[in-house]
Design an enzyme around this catalytic site. Sequence first.
Site, mmCIF file in Angstrom:
data_model
loop_
_atom_site.group_PDB
_atom_site.id
_atom_site.type_symbol
_atom_site.label_atom_id
_atom_site.label_comp_id
_atom_site.label_asym_id
_atom_site.label_seq_id
_atom_site.Cartn_x
_atom_site.Cartn_y
_atom_site.Cartn_z
ATOM 1 N N GLU A 189 0.947 -1.289 0.041
ATOM 2 C CA GLU A 189 0.021 0.005 0.104
ATOM 3 C C GLU A 189 0.820 1.235 0.099
ATOM 4 O OE1 GLU A 189 -3.709 -2.361 2.399
ATOM 5 O OE2 GLU A 189 -2.177 -1.131 3.476
ATOM 6 N N ASP A 256 -6.213 -5.870 11.060
ATOM 7 C CA ASP A 256 -7.181 -5.538 11.911
ATOM 8 C C ASP A 256 -6.918 -5.310 13.211
ATOM 9 O OD1 ASP A 256 -9.018 -5.431 9.389
ATOM 10 O OD2 ASP A 256 -9.578 -7.703 9.721
#
Length: 308
Positions: A189, A256
Amino acid sequence: MNLDFSDIKVLLIGDFMIDHYIMGTSNRMSPEAPVPVVVPQKEYSIPGGAGNVAMNLSSMGAHVTCLGSLGDDIWGEKLISILNNQRIDTSHLEIIKNHNTTLKQRIYSDGVQVARLDKEKIIDWDPRLNLTVKMSYNDYDVIILSDYNKGVLNLFRMTDTPIPVVVDPKKDDFKQYAAADIITPNLNELNRASNIDVKDDKSIIDACNELITKNGFEFIVVKKGDQGMTIVGNNNFVKHIEAHYVENPDVTGAGDTVISVLSLAYVQTKDIELSAKVANAAAAIVVGKPGTATVTIEEINNYISIDE
């Protein structure tokens, strides 16, 4: 160190989905294709995406309010039921008619994943146009944006808030998240979002500094998998955190857990390096568990005590 997140209130905005597991066994190959014939023995569903973030936050004692959208189907109903059973506030999850709840079905044969079936429908959803109850950022201690690029955050724009905003990004252009305090990209990313080929610590730092200058972030916490984390901040702040060794890790949902623990620890301590170290330890715990998993505050406190 004895962490306690029970007084922290979180507004979680993002793409809520559900992970469905079909666990089975196989003793023969299909005559139709080179694939095993799986006989299901157990099936279960757990929240995925932002739903997994909510479950991690709740398992650590935080108070969680969810903002997002779901489809008007059995999977959306199941997801809301699971979250409600964990005392997570789902009153701001809008049910969209003729829309699918994002679903990931994983099929396992004798403990090995052999297939994954995804069902999704991308939608541009604007929470400012869909809220039925007025919300105030002042009611919360931190805002978490959990972006899985399924549409909930396509039209969302952060404004300056009196509380920290922490982002787990998926979009290639990080200007979507401008005004956030902390952003937690992985290496892929970071590479896509910057104009720099990320290949070592120097290029990681250069890429982060470029994005901080362009978007006004306070800190970027780069997740490097089994290489740990790198924190880059304003005024040439750089810290490298080594990973904990985990044998046969399952990294499903590890990001997460990282954003959940990082956010809560930062609210409590206001120390980004300490918060990242705690999140790094939590990630080591959760990747040692199979599938999409959560971590508890007791596990983290015990792990840190042993590590110290």
